[in-house]
Design a protein around this motif. Structure first.
Motif, PDB file in Angstrom:
ATOM      1  N   THR A 183      -2.588  18.122  11.569  1.00  0.00           N
ATOM      2  CA  THR A 183      -3.246  17.018  10.854  1.00  0.00           C
ATOM      3  C   THR A 183      -4.230  17.516   9.798  1.00  0.00           C
ATOM      4  OG1 THR A 183      -4.963  16.954  12.580  1.00  0.00           O
ATOM      5  CG2 THR A 183      -3.118  15.432  12.822  1.00  0.00           C
ATOM      6  N   THR A 204      -4.170  16.925   5.715  1.00  0.00           N
ATOM      7  CA  THR A 204      -4.501  15.724   4.935  1.00  0.00           C
ATOM      8  C   THR A 204      -5.793  15.974   4.193  1.00  0.00           C
ATOM      9  OG1 THR A 204      -3.412  14.329   6.573  1.00  0.00           O
ATOM     10  CG2 THR A 204      -4.915  13.239   5.032  1.00  0.00           C
ATOM     11  N   VAL A 232       7.525   8.006  11.812  1.00  0.00           N
ATOM     12  CA  VAL A 232       7.052   7.813  10.426  1.00  0.00           C
ATOM     13  C   VAL A 232       7.135   6.335  10.039  1.00  0.00           C
ATOM     14  CG1 VAL A 232       7.662   8.250   8.009  1.00  0.00           C
ATOM     15  CG2 VAL A 232       7.529  10.162   9.620  1.00  0.00           C
ATOM     16  N   THR A 270      -4.776  10.101  10.040  1.00  0.00           N
ATOM     17  CA  THR A 270      -3.605  10.971  10.091  1.00  0.00           C
ATOM     18  C   THR A 270      -3.119  11.073  11.529  1.00  0.00           C
ATOM     19  OG1 THR A 270      -4.433  12.312   8.263  1.00  0.00           O
ATOM     20  CG2 THR A 270      -2.730  13.306   9.636  1.00  0.00           C
ATOM     21  N   VAL A 290       4.326   4.274  12.506  1.00  0.00           N
ATOM     22  CA  VAL A 290       2.885   4.565  12.476  1.00  0.00           C
ATOM     23  C   VAL A 290       2.318   4.161  11.119  1.00  0.00           C
ATOM     24  CG1 VAL A 290       1.146   6.386  12.486  1.00  0.00           C
ATOM     25  CG2 VAL A 290       2.940   6.354  14.223  1.00  0.00           C
ATOM     26  N   ASP A 291       1.349   3.264  11.152  1.00  0.00           N
ATOM     27  CA  ASP A 291       0.803   2.686   9.928  1.00  0.00           C
ATOM     28  C   ASP A 291      -0.525   3.358   9.591  1.00  0.00           C
ATOM     29  OD1 ASP A 291       0.466   0.950   7.801  1.00  0.00           O
ATOM     30  OD2 ASP A 291      -0.511  -0.572   9.036  1.00  0.00           O
ATOM     31  N   SER A 292      -0.456   4.611   9.163  1.00  0.00           N
ATOM     32  CA  SER A 292      -1.674   5.367   8.871  1.00  0.00           C
ATOM     33  C   SER A 292      -1.606   5.926   7.459  1.00  0.00           C
ATOM     34  CB  SER A 292      -1.836   6.506   9.880  1.00  0.00           C
ATOM     35  OG  SER A 292      -1.985   5.961  11.178  1.00  0.00           O
ATOM     36  N   ALA A 293      -2.759   6.352   6.952  1.00  0.00           N
ATOM     37  CA  ALA A 293      -2.808   6.899   5.598  1.00  0.00           C
ATOM     38  C   ALA A 293      -1.884   8.102   5.462  1.00  0.00           C
ATOM     39  CB  ALA A 293      -4.244   7.284   5.240  1.00  0.00           C
ATOM     40  N   ALA A 294      -1.783   8.899   6.532  1.00  0.00           N
ATOM     41  CA  ALA A 294      -0.878  10.046   6.494  1.00  0.00           C
ATOM     42  C   ALA A 294      -0.193  10.199   7.844  1.00  0.00           C
ATOM     43  CB  ALA A 294      -1.630  11.327   6.138  1.00  0.00           C
ATOM     44  N   VAL A 295       1.058  10.593   7.803  1.00  0.00           N
ATOM     45  CA  VAL A 295       1.814  10.901   9.014  1.00  0.00           C
ATOM     46  C   VAL A 295       2.363  12.313   8.849  1.00  0.00           C
ATOM     47  CG1 VAL A 295       3.714  10.220  10.525  1.00  0.00           C
ATOM     48  CG2 VAL A 295       2.444   8.470   9.282  1.00  0.00           C
ATOM     49  N   ALA A 296       2.074  13.162   9.832  1.00  0.00           N
ATOM     50  CA  ALA A 296       2.514  14.555   9.767  1.00  0.00           C
ATOM     51  C   ALA A 296       3.662  14.765  10.749  1.00  0.00           C
ATOM     52  CB  ALA A 296       1.358  15.484  10.120  1.00  0.00           C
ATOM     53  N   ARG A 308      -5.133   5.192  -0.702  1.00  0.00           N
ATOM     54  CA  ARG A 308      -4.980   5.465   0.724  1.00  0.00           C
ATOM     55  C   ARG A 308      -4.724   6.947   0.887  1.00  0.00           C
ATOM     56  NH1 ARG A 308      -0.651   2.879   4.907  1.00  0.00           N
ATOM     57  NH2 ARG A 308      -2.066   2.606   6.665  1.00  0.00           N
ATOM     58  N   SER A 353       0.869  -1.164   0.000  1.00  0.00           N
ATOM     59  CA  SER A 353       0.000   0.000   0.000  1.00  0.00           C
ATOM     60  C   SER A 353       0.915   1.225   0.000  1.00  0.00           C
ATOM     61  CB  SER A 353      -0.872  -0.027   1.257  1.00  0.00           C
ATOM     62  OG  SER A 353      -1.759   1.072   1.277  1.00  0.00           O
ATOM     63  N   THR A 354       0.359   2.385   0.295  1.00  0.00           N
ATOM     64  CA  THR A 354       1.191   3.590   0.381  1.00  0.00           C
ATOM     65  C   THR A 354       0.841   4.361   1.645  1.00  0.00           C
ATOM     66  OG1 THR A 354      -0.399   4.837  -0.924  1.00  0.00           O
ATOM     67  CG2 THR A 354       1.450   3.862  -2.122  1.00  0.00           C
ATOM     68  N   LYS A 355       1.704   5.269   1.985  1.00  0.00           N
ATOM     69  CA  LYS A 355       1.508   6.129   3.156  1.00  0.00           C
ATOM     70  C   LYS A 355       1.968   7.531   2.757  1.00  0.00           C
ATOM     71  CE  LYS A 355       3.486   4.717   7.161  1.00  0.00           C
ATOM     72  NZ  LYS A 355       4.672   4.427   8.034  1.00  0.00           N
ATOM     73  N   TRP A 356       1.176   8.527   3.067  1.00  0.00           N
ATOM     74  CA  TRP A 356       1.603   9.905   2.829  1.00  0.00           C
ATOM     75  C   TRP A 356       2.366  10.413   4.048  1.00  0.00           C
ATOM     76  CZ3 TRP A 356       1.175  12.202  -1.813  1.00  0.00           C
ATOM     77  CH2 TRP A 356       0.221  11.729  -2.709  1.00  0.00           C
ATOM     78  N   VAL A 357       3.467  11.089   3.805  1.00  0.00           N
ATOM     79  CA  VAL A 357       4.214  11.719   4.893  1.00  0.00           C
ATOM     80  C   VAL A 357       4.394  13.185   4.533  1.00  0.00           C
ATOM     81  CG1 VAL A 357       6.394  11.763   6.178  1.00  0.00           C
ATOM     82  CG2 VAL A 357       5.451   9.579   5.394  1.00  0.00           C
ATOM     83  N   TYR A 358       4.042  14.077   5.447  1.00  0.00           N
ATOM     84  CA  TYR A 358       4.338  15.494   5.195  1.00  0.00           C
ATOM     85  C   TYR A 358       5.031  16.117   6.386  1.00  0.00           C
ATOM     86  CZ  TYR A 358      -0.540  16.145   7.013  1.00  0.00           C
ATOM     87  OH  TYR A 358      -1.721  16.101   7.726  1.00  0.00           O
ATOM     88  N   THR A 359       6.018  16.925   6.064  1.00  0.00           N
ATOM     89  CA  THR A 359       6.907  17.471   7.078  1.00  0.00           C
ATOM     90  C   THR A 359       6.929  18.989   6.959  1.00  0.00           C
ATOM     91  OG1 THR A 359       8.234  15.475   6.870  1.00  0.00           O
ATOM     92  CG2 THR A 359       9.266  17.327   7.983  1.00  0.00           C
TER      93      THR A 359
END
Lengths: 427, 427
Positions: free
Chosen positions: B371, B374, B357, B342, B360-366, B395, A405-411
């Motif tokens: 949050t 997202t 990062v 998120t 954590v197994d989530s659609a988005a990680v900030a 996702r 699957s994929t995961k979005w990461v934003y920093t």
């Protein structure tokens, strides 16, 4: 403990292992795969012994020698299985790949990363080698796997999973990441299909009835695989010699697989020239033709086709055949009866090829090529977990990236969202 | 005719329209979207009139004024809806994009193209603008759409769909591509959920109970959306001023949406410094804190949190809060109670950020960001059909590409697959 409790224990163990496995770097996963390959070779005696129990039971139950041969393991076959595991270790790791990414106008750095799916359930029939192949692909892509093979191979699968788990104990990959679903009853499949929240995806590999029952009953998301009613359409502008070779290759080279041709469609404009020759050649190749009336008019050996024939995946030296008046009629026939696996057009016309590709809604469309090329190995994926015939997530041959699957990461630096746009805290 | 028959008629019409719509070029789809936008503005009177029936019924039924306001359409709102349709027309067409492609060693040209999914079913609550937004996104991505909105908006939705269908009649996009599911009963939702083979994907948009019931009962593949129990984790190495601003923004800026924060986790090392200040600030912002014992020790206004609080999506000025001893404990808490939407970490430590990062197994990680980012709009997608919280297919925020599947096309010169490798027919 009940079978349901046994299942839950195993599923929870897989879930915990998945969390540990997911962040492991490639080197740790590859080392574990080599340890598995070593152990399979080292403990071949124990594997072959367990397999002998399955073979004896199958023989007693009157299983055909062909099926028994598919079930049988010996030292050479186990060595091949171990070799396939080492090949999977050599493939690139899909996890961590940056699929997309950019810096947003507000300065947030956005990346979309590949991550494992989590726990993958595989339901399969047939050969015990799938037990190891599927486990290797899942481990490499960072997933724990719940294996539910054929009950006829239960002793073999139990031994293979035991050997794999033991091998993992000396590695960074948790042994719980490879699990056999306990039991051989139909109920044990149901536990797997109802394990929503514990299992992230179910991949049934096998015949149409297995796949349909999983699709109907599962609350876990399913990737449908493998049913192939593939068509070869010989266009008005086809090179007929080419068409003949493609037809024969698609039908005859390996009739038992999902990318073999099951239906021939011939444009009316070339029917006189092509159909009699095709009937003769197919007869010579041992193929029985189930034709509509227009095909039957060309040969006495043609078996009259009914609706069922056109919807059928023969997986044998049989083919359905029909004459169509237009390319659009061929497309309509494929839409109505096909399984959206692979459909081929043979034509010299660029326009016809473009139109066929645009209109046929299948996982793969072949132009002047045999349907037999729809395959992870042929596509250069290195390995294949199956061929998806659904539209969600993965379509066509599935390699390692399709097991992620994929995961979005934003920093950011304290990025806040306000009605007036982004504000950076403290600046 | 029964409601089931009515449904089948509409679903078959959508399926036929989907086949016609799929190969249309971008210009045809954009022209149709502009025609829809024009018609919405031209026929605003009829739309507002139908909406008045829904509003009157809602008022009679004792619906709150807040909910009635969400339901209400007027000329300005219809103009905004039309404007959003034109914005979708301006977005790039995802269909036809070459996702991957290469020439295989045997000379076969292999391409993976984006294609429409086919027929998309949307089940939604609330505002009638979703009827048009969802239709526009589906048409743009080449999909027919079956819309099943709230029964409270049935008159509005009927009018909106009628106007859209009429507008499409003058375009190349078949009018049947936009359909309202007939009826307002729970049965009418079931027809949609059981329409496997007619509907390619179902996207439920709404609260947790709607989404869960669709996931449980649907045989059509589902994309789960939108339930967000988002966490803000304040790490031992956090800049506490930054943490405070991110926490407040994530919780307060728009509490009713899925990417708002619902749980605060604070590392024990900074609890003394952060929690009292956070409690004071959150109180000032009107937020009720539901804390564990360690949080409650810092303030009298803290409501004792139970298990349910940590699993809750409040969508209100409430937040659950806990003190954790390690980053790993924060991750374990998020895995246990979160919805994998998120989750944010606030930290100055590069190592902590990388670890959070990774784990954590989530659609988005900030990382050091609210949050609230997202969101398809914030990510630059231009439009959003929902935020997927599942792992298959899509996702996170879903834009136009997430409303597509892919198709493999391979082109040869008579390529045949043999046990000895590829042979080209006739050469």
């Amino acid at each position: 403990m009940s079978e349901a409790d046994d299942f839950l224990k195993v599923a929870h163990a897989a879930r915990e292992a998945a969390a540990e496995l997911a962040p492991l770097p490639r080197a740790a996963k590859d080392a574990a795969l080599h340890a598995v390959a070593d152990a399979l070779v080292d403990r071949v005696g124990e594997i072959v012994e367990a397999n002998a129990l399955d073979v004896a039971a199958a023989r007693e139950g009157g299983t055909t020698e062909t099926m028994i041969d598919r079930l049988r393991l010996n030292a050479a076959r186990v060595a091949d299985i171990a070799g396939a595991v080492r090949e999977v270790a050599d493939l690139p790791d899909p996890v961590g790949e940056v699929v997309r990414g950019n810096t947003l106008p507000n300065g947030l750095e956005l990346r979309q990363l590949r991550v494992p799916l989590g726990v993958v359930g595989i339901i399969y029939e047939g050969r015990p080698n799938v037990t190891v192949d599927a486990a290797a692909l899942c481990l490499k892509s960072g997933n724990a796997v719940l294996l539910r093979g054929s009950s006829s191979a239960y002793h073999s699968n139990t031994a293979l999973v035991r050997v794999m788990q033991d091998a993992l104990k000396g590695t960074e990959v948790p042994a719980g990441a490879v699990q056999l679903v306990p039991g051989t009853t139909r109920e044990s499949v149901k536990h797997l299909m109802r394990a929503r929240g514990l299992v992230d995806v179910l991949i049934p590999r096998g015949g149409a009835s297995l796949i349909n029952s999983v699709v109907e009953e599962s609350t876990v998301p399913v990737i449908e695989t493998g049913v192939g009613n593939c068509h070869v359409y010989v266009d008005a502008d086809a090179d007929l010699d080419l068409a003949m070779e493609i037809l024969v290759n698609a039908k005859v080279q390996r009739p038992s697989v999902c990318n073999a041709a099951e239906t021939l469609l011939v444009h009316a404009a070339v029917a006189d020239a092509f159909v009699p020759a095709a009937l003769a050649r197919l007869a010579q190749e041992g193929v029985t033709v189930h034709g509509d009336e227009r095909v039957a008019a060309y040969g006495e050996a043609v078996v009259p086709a009914n609706e069922d024939d056109f919807g059928q995946e023969y997986l044998s030296l049989d083919i359905a055949a029909a004459v169509v008046d237009t390319l659009e009629d061929a497309v309509a026939h494929i839409r109505r009866y096909g399984s959206a696996h692979t459909d081929a057009i043979v034509t010299r016309s660029q326009k016809a090829a473009r139109r066929f590709v645009a209109l046929v809604d299948s996982a793969a469309v072949a132009v002047n090529a045999s349907t037999r090329f729809t395959d992870g190995g042929e596509f250069g994926f290195g390995a294949e977990i199956g061929i998806s015939t659904q539209k969600l997530h993965a379509r066509g041959p599935m390699g390692l990236p399709e097991l992620t699957s994929t995961k979005w990461v934003y920093t950011g630096d304290g990025h806040l969202r306000t009605s007036a746009g982004t504000v950076i805290a403290g600046s």
